[in-house]
Design an enzyme around this catalytic site. Structure first.
Site, PDB file in Angstrom:
ATOM      1  N   CYS A 123      -9.211 -33.537 -13.800  1.00  0.00           N
ATOM      2  CA  CYS A 123      -9.701 -33.633 -12.427  1.00  0.00           C
ATOM      3  C   CYS A 123      -8.886 -34.676 -11.658  1.00  0.00           C
ATOM      4  CB  CYS A 123     -11.176 -34.007 -12.419  1.00  0.00           C
ATOM      5  SG  CYS A 123     -12.266 -32.720 -13.053  1.00  0.00           S
ATOM      6  N   CYS A 150      -9.839 -38.421 -11.610  1.00  0.00           N
ATOM      7  CA  CYS A 150      -9.928 -39.065 -12.927  1.00  0.00           C
ATOM      8  C   CYS A 150      -8.605 -39.077 -13.677  1.00  0.00           C
ATOM      9  CB  CYS A 150     -10.976 -38.360 -13.782  1.00  0.00           C
ATOM     10  SG  CYS A 150     -12.632 -38.387 -13.062  1.00  0.00           S
ATOM     11  N   CYS A 184     -20.988 -36.494 -15.350  1.00  0.00           N
ATOM     12  CA  CYS A 184     -20.183 -35.636 -14.473  1.00  0.00           C
ATOM     13  C   CYS A 184     -19.366 -34.651 -15.305  1.00  0.00           C
ATOM     14  CB  CYS A 184     -19.264 -36.496 -13.610  1.00  0.00           C
ATOM     15  SG  CYS A 184     -18.337 -35.558 -12.359  1.00  0.00           S
ATOM     16  N   CYS A 204     -14.253 -36.413 -23.231  1.00  0.00           N
ATOM     17  CA  CYS A 204     -15.101 -35.684 -22.285  1.00  0.00           C
ATOM     18  C   CYS A 204     -16.042 -34.717 -22.977  1.00  0.00           C
ATOM     19  CB  CYS A 204     -14.244 -34.930 -21.267  1.00  0.00           C
ATOM     20  SG  CYS A 204     -13.326 -33.544 -21.960  1.00  0.00           S
TER      21      CYS A 204
END
Length: 257
Positions: free
Chosen positions: A208, A211, A125, A236
């Protein structure tokens, strides 16, 4: 020669570090703009440090393009900060979003919350929503300005204020690298810079919405990002380089009170 092994454009890194180390944040940005005309970009996620850099670029009309990654899952407070920044400075902020086909395929196959199910799903994602759009934003550029500060994490203390980012084949500059959190807060207050209100709610990392959460007193700064995962997996991919591939969440520490 592969792009990842290409030599840096401009002065050698050691010379560039020598010039930037004693300089102010504004002087550092001006030097970047002069060395890499029309090929220097700044990525903002509208955290406190990023707001300071945007302020300096916009107020002094520096020829550095400002862009953001709209993952589609940001906090409303982040969008509000974005809007306030546009209204305050009347300068453009370019937007890079996930590719429609990739995002639709992910949602069709795994649904909207697959990132909770495994580290692999979460990284998938992150790649679709953040890493791939970032790669497009940086393509063909020579310098990437970020809001990284050394005190944000142990990993970042091992970094340098100027680096060669081999994966993106460009120079990476952190103009606030040696700033403290207190200095950053004081600067925003002195200049009336719009600040994301989530900082006052205990968020030390604003990514986000699904998260990211606020941290509790005494918690590790990484606890608010992907809190359902083991600490060692919290990365990430945005700021991984050839020399720094460890945990490196984007963080903006706030006072405990």
């Amino acid at each position: 020669m592969p792009a990842a092994l290409a030599a840096p454009v401009g002065p050698p890194l050691d010379d560039l570090r020598h010039q930037l180390t004693p300089a102010t944040a504004l002087e550092r940005l001006r030097l970047v703009a002069s060395l890499y005309p029309n090929s220097a970009v700044f990525s903002t996620s509208f955290g406190l440090e990023d707001q300071i850099i945007s302020h300096l670029i916009f107020e002094f009309d520096l020829p550095i393009r400002v862009f953001t990654l709209d993952t589609g899952r940001n906090f409303q407070e982040t969008y509000a900060t974005w809007n306030k920044t546009l209204l305050r400075y009347q300068k453009p902020i370019e937007v890079y979003a996930p590719r429609q086909e990739s995002l639709q395929a992910l949602l069709l196959e795994k649904g909207p919350n697959s990132f909770y199910e495994s580290v692999e799903n979460r990284k998938e994602c992150c790649h679709i929503r953040k890493v791939e759009p970032l790669n497009r934003a940086l393509a063909g550029q020579q310098a990437w300005v970020t809001g990284i500060r050394a005190e944000q994490s142990q990993n970042r203390q091992t970094m340098e204020p100027v680096e060669w980012d081999a994966p993106h084949n460009l120079i990476k500059v952190h103009p606030l690298f040696d700033w403290t959190w207190e200095e950053a807060v004081a600067f925003t207050q002195e200049h009336g810079i719009p600040v994301n209100t989530l900082h006052k709610q205990g968020f030390v990392s604003i990514g986000c919405a699904p998260c990211t959460r606020a941290i509790k007193p005494g918690e590790d700064f990484r606890a608010g990002r992907w809190w359902w995962e083991d600490l060692s997996a919290k990365e990430c991919g945005l700021h991984a380089t050839a020399h720094h591939n460890g945990p490196d969440p984007v963080v903006e520490p706030v006072p405990a009170n």
